[in-house]
Design a protein around this motif. Structure first.
Motif, PDB file in Angstrom:
ATOM      1  N   LEU A 193      37.199  44.500  41.773  1.00  0.00           N
ATOM      2  CA  LEU A 193      36.571  43.282  41.240  1.00  0.00           C
ATOM      3  C   LEU A 193      36.569  43.311  39.714  1.00  0.00           C
ATOM      4  O   LEU A 193      36.946  42.327  39.064  1.00  0.00           O
ATOM      5  N   PHE A 194      36.161  44.436  39.135  1.00  0.00           N
ATOM      6  CA  PHE A 194      36.133  44.545  37.676  1.00  0.00           C
ATOM      7  C   PHE A 194      37.552  44.525  37.097  1.00  0.00           C
ATOM      8  O   PHE A 194      37.784  43.964  36.019  1.00  0.00           O
ATOM      9  N   GLN A 195      38.501  45.141  37.802  1.00  0.00           N
ATOM     10  CA  GLN A 195      39.878  45.115  37.329  1.00  0.00           C
ATOM     11  C   GLN A 195      40.438  43.694  37.346  1.00  0.00           C
ATOM     12  O   GLN A 195      41.220  43.314  36.464  1.00  0.00           O
ATOM     13  N   ALA A 196      40.047  42.904  38.335  1.00  0.00           N
ATOM     14  CA  ALA A 196      40.503  41.515  38.425  1.00  0.00           C
ATOM     15  C   ALA A 196      40.021  40.687  37.236  1.00  0.00           C
ATOM     16  O   ALA A 196      40.667  39.708  36.847  1.00  0.00           O
ATOM     17  N   MET A 197      38.891  41.066  36.651  1.00  0.00           N
ATOM     18  CA  MET A 197      38.402  40.366  35.468  1.00  0.00           C
ATOM     19  C   MET A 197      39.359  40.552  34.293  1.00  0.00           C
ATOM     20  O   MET A 197      39.446  39.692  33.409  1.00  0.00           O
ATOM     21  N   MET A 198      40.071  41.659  34.265  1.00  0.00           N
ATOM     22  CA  MET A 198      41.091  41.884  33.229  1.00  0.00           C
ATOM     23  C   MET A 198      42.424  41.267  33.644  1.00  0.00           C
ATOM     24  O   MET A 198      43.119  40.652  32.831  1.00  0.00           O
ATOM     25  N   TYR A 199      42.778  41.444  34.896  1.00  0.00           N
ATOM     26  CA  TYR A 199      44.079  40.989  35.386  1.00  0.00           C
ATOM     27  C   TYR A 199      44.203  39.471  35.390  1.00  0.00           C
ATOM     28  O   TYR A 199      45.283  38.930  35.172  1.00  0.00           O
ATOM     29  N   GLY A 200      43.100  38.768  35.652  1.00  0.00           N
ATOM     30  CA  GLY A 200      43.143  37.305  35.712  1.00  0.00           C
ATOM     31  C   GLY A 200      43.614  36.652  34.427  1.00  0.00           C
ATOM     32  O   GLY A 200      44.580  35.881  34.419  1.00  0.00           O
ATOM     33  N   PRO A 201      42.971  36.933  33.274  1.00  0.00           N
ATOM     34  CA  PRO A 201      43.390  36.323  32.002  1.00  0.00           C
ATOM     35  C   PRO A 201      44.601  36.989  31.361  1.00  0.00           C
ATOM     36  O   PRO A 201      45.158  36.453  30.400  1.00  0.00           O
ATOM     37  N   GLN A 202      45.014  38.163  31.881  1.00  0.00           N
ATOM     38  CA  GLN A 202      46.018  38.964  31.191  1.00  0.00           C
ATOM     39  C   GLN A 202      47.346  38.250  31.006  1.00  0.00           C
ATOM     40  O   GLN A 202      47.931  38.267  29.913  1.00  0.00           O
ATOM     41  N   ALA A 203      47.868  37.624  32.046  1.00  0.00           N
ATOM     42  CA  ALA A 203      49.204  37.017  31.980  1.00  0.00           C
ATOM     43  C   ALA A 203      49.254  35.929  30.917  1.00  0.00           C
ATOM     44  O   ALA A 203      50.188  35.874  30.104  1.00  0.00           O
ATOM     45  N   ALA A 204      48.247  35.059  30.916  1.00  0.00           N
ATOM     46  CA  ALA A 204      48.221  33.999  29.907  1.00  0.00           C
ATOM     47  C   ALA A 204      48.036  34.584  28.512  1.00  0.00           C
ATOM     48  O   ALA A 204      48.717  34.177  27.565  1.00  0.00           O
ATOM     49  N   PHE A 205      47.134  35.531  28.371  1.00  0.00           N
ATOM     50  CA  PHE A 205      46.851  36.114  27.058  1.00  0.00           C
ATOM     51  C   PHE A 205      48.099  36.747  26.451  1.00  0.00           C
ATOM     52  O   PHE A 205      48.400  36.546  25.264  1.00  0.00           O
ATOM     53  N   VAL A 206      48.847  37.504  27.253  1.00  0.00           N
ATOM     54  CA  VAL A 206      50.039  38.188  26.748  1.00  0.00           C
ATOM     55  C   VAL A 206      51.114  37.184  26.348  1.00  0.00           C
ATOM     56  O   VAL A 206      51.690  37.262  25.252  1.00  0.00           O
ATOM     57  N   THR A 207      51.421  36.225  27.215  1.00  0.00           N
ATOM     58  CA  THR A 207      52.509  35.279  26.932  1.00  0.00           C
ATOM     59  C   THR A 207      52.144  34.297  25.827  1.00  0.00           C
ATOM     60  O   THR A 207      53.023  33.831  25.099  1.00  0.00           O
ATOM     61  N   GLU A 208      50.866  33.987  25.677  1.00  0.00           N
ATOM     62  CA  GLU A 208      50.436  33.051  24.629  1.00  0.00           C
ATOM     63  C   GLU A 208      50.569  33.630  23.223  1.00  0.00           C
ATOM     64  O   GLU A 208      50.465  32.877  22.242  1.00  0.00           O
ATOM     65  N   GLN A 209      50.810  34.903  23.119  1.00  0.00           N
ATOM     66  CA  GLN A 209      50.935  35.514  21.803  1.00  0.00           C
ATOM     67  C   GLN A 209      52.229  35.116  21.093  1.00  0.00           C
ATOM     68  O   GLN A 209      52.334  35.245  19.876  1.00  0.00           O
ATOM     69  N   PHE A 210      53.220  34.626  21.846  1.00  0.00           N
ATOM     70  CA  PHE A 210      54.566  34.433  21.294  1.00  0.00           C
ATOM     71  C   PHE A 210      55.015  32.975  21.370  1.00  0.00           C
ATOM     72  O   PHE A 210      54.674  32.259  22.306  1.00  0.00           O
ATOM     73  N   PRO A 211      55.816  32.521  20.390  1.00  0.00           N
ATOM     74  CA  PRO A 211      56.371  31.158  20.439  1.00  0.00           C
ATOM     75  C   PRO A 211      57.411  31.031  21.536  1.00  0.00           C
ATOM     76  O   PRO A 211      57.962  32.041  22.010  1.00  0.00           O
ATOM     77  N   THR A 212      57.707  29.796  21.923  1.00  0.00           N
ATOM     78  CA  THR A 212      58.579  29.528  23.067  1.00  0.00           C
ATOM     79  C   THR A 212      59.941  30.192  22.929  1.00  0.00           C
ATOM     80  O   THR A 212      60.483  30.723  23.899  1.00  0.00           O
ATOM     81  N   ARG A 213      60.511  30.195  21.737  1.00  0.00           N
ATOM     82  CA  ARG A 213      61.876  30.679  21.560  1.00  0.00           C
ATOM     83  C   ARG A 213      62.017  32.180  21.820  1.00  0.00           C
ATOM     84  O   ARG A 213      63.109  32.681  22.081  1.00  0.00           O
ATOM     85  N   VAL A 214      60.903  32.942  21.723  1.00  0.00           N
ATOM     86  CA  VAL A 214      60.954  34.382  22.011  1.00  0.00           C
ATOM     87  C   VAL A 214      59.873  34.785  23.018  1.00  0.00           C
ATOM     88  O   VAL A 214      59.538  35.961  23.139  1.00  0.00           O
ATOM     89  N   ARG A 215      59.341  33.820  23.745  1.00  0.00           N
ATOM     90  CA  ARG A 215      58.206  34.115  24.637  1.00  0.00           C
ATOM     91  C   ARG A 215      58.602  35.056  25.767  1.00  0.00           C
ATOM     92  O   ARG A 215      57.839  35.959  26.133  1.00  0.00           O
ATOM     93  N   TYR A 216      59.786  34.855  26.336  1.00  0.00           N
ATOM     94  CA  TYR A 216      60.223  35.718  27.433  1.00  0.00           C
ATOM     95  C   TYR A 216      60.426  37.148  26.920  1.00  0.00           C
ATOM     96  O   TYR A 216      59.929  38.121  27.510  1.00  0.00           O
ATOM     97  N   ALA A 217      61.138  37.292  25.815  1.00  0.00           N
ATOM     98  CA  ALA A 217      61.406  38.619  25.261  1.00  0.00           C
ATOM     99  C   ALA A 217      60.115  39.310  24.835  1.00  0.00           C
ATOM    100  O   ALA A 217      59.898  40.495  25.128  1.00  0.00           O
TER     101      ALA A 217
END
Length: 444
Positions: free
Chosen positions: A358-382
């Motif tokens: 349950l506590f791990q899910a609190m990190m895992y839930g926002p993680q995907a958006a947080f990581v990908t939102e750090q980068f602009p579209t042109r290099v977001r995948y990389a």
């Protein structure tokens, strides 16, 4: 010039809105996004269970059970160490050829490696070449996974509603729990249906070969989803760059460091709860593996439900608040986990795993958006691929190996708890250094 620029921006906005209006149903996007990580953790769960039950005898028969398990976990780590290679190769292709192309390619590669594991000759047949081939297949599988995760996240996030990026991106994070449930359930059925000697002789191969069904289903899902609107917009306006990996390292190194560091703590915790639990319950506490499987499956079921809920909560409260709360609670729970395990009571062991998940899910839930939102579209995948793979090496690859090695050396769980806490502290520092991304437009 100002008028031309304004006209181009308005045109791009109109094109993007039209693409968004024609996006596929979220149910299909969610399934297409999560199928790759489901396959990944189906195999990882089966492999980890086999490492504790079978592989120490099938591939490493010359060692005592705990040493054989440590060697098996070493080959598990190879699947993480190879991820940066996949992150570099497929991250480059994802920003050059598109998200959908790479998702299909990595799924086929991952499925082929998994299926071939089920066909490997044992150590008694091929000698040292048998574990060598096992390591080679783990390397190929890890490379495919290294390029798959970011595309799976972007598939649902770039197609979906901008105000619900946390929830939409989290569907890829549901895959590990679903894969754990499928893997543990399938393996439980196999062990119940076959005598112990038959399972060790050939029955362990069945779950690996059965992964072909997940691959076929995943290909059907992903071929039915179009390229994301944001990548189409890049193509139309010729905004793609030649060397996305180079730009990530030269122009976005601080974001890369932050995005990679936030994964360390959560991956260590997941390794403890899903990977190490079976070894600890069976090899240290000498309790039935059915109890460890039950605890893991209950925790995975709760995890699958809670991850999108916490992803959605991060859309309202912010990524850092939800993520950081999960990290702090996980530090405390690491010590509670081993205390409850030490009671050897079935209920307490299940509580230790379920609450931890349950506590791990609190990190895992926002993680995907947080990581990908750090980068602009042109290099977001990389950028997202490199962040996930580099953070995964430190947190996920060596976690189970460190747990088993520390316990073998010191016969104590205190250092294991301190190791877990140190990883979570790194995650908290990275969160403090980052800017909040929820509710803000994606970087362009």
């Amino acid at each position: 010039m100002m008028d031309n620029s304004s006209t181009l921006n308005q045109q791009s906005s109109v094109e993007l809105n039209v693409s968004m209006q024609s996006r596929p149903p979220m149910a299909r996007l969610a399934a297409a996004s999560s199928i790759g990580t489901t396959l990944e953790w189906f195999d990882f769960t089966v492999y980890n269970l086999m490492a504790a039950l079978v592989f120490n005898a099938v591939f490493f028969p010359s060692f005592d059970p705990l040493s054989g398990t440590i060697l098996a976990f070493s080959t598990y780590a190879v699947g993480y160490l190879s991820r940066p290679f996949g992150g570099v190769i497929f991250g480059h292709l994802g920003d050059k050829l598109g998200r959908r192309f790479v998702l299909v390619a990595t799924l086929v590669m991952m499925g082929a490696a998994t299926g071939l594991m089920g066909l490997l000759p044992t150590y008694r047949v091929w000698g040292v070449w048998s574990p060598v081939l096992l390591v080679t297949l783990r390397f190929l599988q890890g490379a495919a996974i290294g390029g798959e995760w970011a595309g799976a996240v972007l598939l649902s996030m770039e197609h979906g509603d901008e105000k619900q990026r946390g929830r939409n991106a989290s569907w890829a994070q549901v895959g590990p729990a679903c894969g754990t449930l499928l893997g543990a359930g399938f393996l439980t059925a196999c062990t119940a249906a076959l005598p112990a000697d038959a399972f060790q002789a050939w029955g362990w191969r069945i779950p690996f070969l059965a992964s072909a069904v997940l691959v076929a289903f995943g290909l059907w899902l992903r071929r039915g989803v179009d390229e994301t609107p944001l990548f189409k917009q890049l193509e139309r306006h010729h905004h793609k760059i030649e060397m996305p990996i180079k730009e990530v390292f030269t122009g976005h190194w601080r974001r890369l460091l932050i995005a990679g560091s936030v994964r360390i703590g959560s991956d260590i915790v997941y390794g403890l709860l899903v990977v190490f639990t079976l070894t600890y319950v069976t090899s240290v506490l000498h309790l039935p593996r059915s109890l460890a499987l039950l605890a893991t499956m209950l925790g995975a079921a709760l995890h699958a439900v809670c991850v999108p809920l916490f992803g959605g909560l991060s859309d309202r409260l912010g990524r850092r608040v939800v993520y950081g709360t999960g990290a702090v609670l996980s530090i405390v729970w690491a010590f509670a986990y081993f205390y409850l395990m030490g009671t050897c009571q079935a209920v307490n062991i299940c509580v230790a795993v379920v609450v931890g998940m349950l506590f791990q899910a609190m990190m895992y839930g926002p993680q995907a958006a947080f990581v990908t939102e750090q980068f602009p579209t042109r290099v977001r995948y990389a950028g997202a691929s490199l962040s996930a793979t580099l953070g995964g090496i430190i947190g996920g690859a060596f976690g189970p190996l460190v747990f088993a090695s520390l316990y073998k050396a010191y016969q104590s769980t205190t250092l294991i708890c301190l190791y877990i806490a140190s990883g979570l502290v790194i995650t908290l520092i990275a969160l403090l250094a980052a800017k909040e991304t929820a509710g803000k437009p994606l970087a362009e």
